[in-house]
Design an enzyme around this catalytic site. Sequence first.
Site, PDB file in Angstrom:
ATOM      1  CG  ASP A  49      -3.780   4.002  -2.171  1.00  0.00           C
ATOM      2  OD1 ASP A  49      -4.695   3.172  -2.050  1.00  0.00           O
ATOM      3  OD2 ASP A  49      -3.497   4.827  -1.280  1.00  0.00           O
ATOM      4  CE  LYS A 101      -5.035   5.721   8.180  1.00  0.00           C
ATOM      5  NZ  LYS A 101      -4.935   4.282   8.460  1.00  0.00           N
ATOM      6  CG  ASP A 154      -1.863  -1.152   1.282  1.00  0.00           C
ATOM      7  OD1 ASP A 154      -1.924  -1.890   0.281  1.00  0.00           O
ATOM      8  OD2 ASP A 154      -2.541  -1.332   2.301  1.00  0.00           O
TER       9      ASP A 154
END
Length: 723
Positions: free
Chosen positions: A656, A499, A424
């Site tokens: 991603d 986050k 990732d």
Amino acid sequence: MPLSRRIHKFLEKTKKNKVDKKNDDERDKFNAEIKEQEKLRKKVTDLIKKQKLPAVRQIVKGQDDTKPWGQDAKAKVGSHLIELLMQTAYIQPPADQLADCPPDVRPAFVHSLRTVVKENKKTGRRYGVIECDPLVRKGLERTARHMVIPYMPMLVPPVKWTGYDRGAYLFLPSYIMRTHGVKQQREAVKRTSRKQLEPVFEALDTLGCTKWRVNKRVLNVVDRIWTSGGHLADLVDRKDVPLPEKPDSEDEALLRKWKWKVRSVKKENRERHSLRCDVELKLAVARKIKDEEGFYYPHNLDFRGRAYPMHPYLNHLGSDLCRGILEFAEGRPLGKSGLRWLKIHLANLYAGGVDKLSHEGRLAFTENHLDDIFDSADRPLEGKRWWLKAEDPFQCLAVCINLTEALRTSSPETFVSHTPVHQDGSCNGLQHYAALGRDKLGAASVNLVVGEKPADVYSGIAARVLDIIRRDAQKDPAVFPDALHAKVLVNQVDRKLVKQTVMTSVYGVTYIGARDQIKRRLKERGVLTDDKEIFGASCYAAKTTLTALGEMFQAARAIMNWLGECAKIIASENQPVRWTTPLGLPVVQPYRVLGRHLIKTSLQVLTLQRETEKVMVKRQRTAFPPNFVHSLDGSHMMMTAVACKKAGLTFAGVHDSYWTHASDVDKMNRILREKFVKLYEIPILENLLESFQQSFPTLCFPPLPERGDFDLRDVLESPYFFN
């Protein structure tokens, strides 16, 4: 109209075509027509027997004189069919529920008009609602596993893409792009030459040819949890929350509180119902294909060029549940490298900060928990349930089972593994901005350079936010009102709080979006209970987080602002923003002002939305930076997919996150880094500005933002760029 119905209609027409014969000329003409149609009918029948469907389709298409229905006709016919259903469909409770009462026969569906008032608005809008009887709903829930889902995974490799609507499924309508009726985008893709789109076709074909199968051991555990009521491993509880009892009091404050709780519980139950339906659909697909040797997911694109499986329910882009149930159909021996990566992968899935350790630290974590791993594999629900504490529990369980089987063989390195291992990106949007801006500071923050352990941008921002909050907490609340919020938040700021805001900052998150994200995190923790206090603290935390982001990623902010300014200039001319991705895919932003179109039907007046010729200037501006970066990460993924296929690797991509066999992770890591460098060696921003200037020669665009001196080739040696 389906081909089978059109063939039937054509054959019936040739059988029954009779006309009044007014004179000899008409009779001769009629007889000639009949002979011609008899020949065609015989030809079609013979071709059907020989199973030559393309030829049949061509003949029928030439003889089909029907015209497609317009939007108005579809709406009127559809409404009338619903009306006929309501007039004829009735339901009656089972006999054992009736006792000695007379039969309770009632309509299965009811139409009504409701006024819905949104929050903070005085007036509402009226909507037509079709409600089904609770008995019908329960019956649908029971039979969900037997429902027909058209776009299922394929049992044979998908048809290769050769055009806008040519590829993927054998018979179901398939389009290379999900344009949602946006005519300009659809036409742009159709006008683009096949040669220019060849890299995109090749990438989608590569993704579609990855063969999958169901992990039966994990599915069995999921079924056991679901049968016993759910509420484990992030599965929704199958029971509703009971409604609170009405207080035996006339106190208005108590009654208001009770009404608020009732609304809250009803909302929770609606959400649970929706999640239960979602789980049932996923499990229905898994049960249907669990005994297949393998299946495939045809892929297509969204308008930005990101690839998605066309089957919507059980796919590897889905939740942890989906990913835990799926594995590669083709297995490969682990080898020494694969065994190492399988252990690292297990630590990544367990997370809880473990995924931020160095690779050696993650290996040590797995080695120290071998007993827990074996227990999870042997007794997933009866044992210590260590796997349930993981951030991705079902994927963690799948790897526990796989690793246990490997380590118990006489030669773990020769064990054949089917488990996909992910690599990732580290806050991938910021990685793309750092590469675009050649930003050294940003590159170091998101692992584009060598480091002993992965840099954690979320922890970096959290630390910066905490510094600001600690300073503010010392201030006088009378002079600085946010000091009260700062004191409350001092012990709440961590990477988890910020986050989501950091992750979405590069995709255009607004202050309101950031506030709502942080508000959800604070509510989950339950430390603050007063809604007003939570709201105030969220506003302050969002403002502080966005300030910290602006300080740490100035280069990214400069590029985002430049992209936004260019979009604003173009949209001010009532033109959508257009660009071409590095792989040759044309992109047209779809945001236009929507108009209303009224259609009077037998049920009610329907209000349908239609695009107008006027573009939404603000939306074109705010959406362009994130859409542009998404088109770049989509290009990187597709470039990597094609290169992996040529290198003999099995590959799957989730934006991603890149997947392959454990034994091939080192090869994939090298390829994805090389393709990232190759992508950004292209003068992407220069090409974009040049295309704008060519399309709008009379407009003046701002100069490109200044860029740093980061050396892109450093990415090739960075172990934690994707990890």
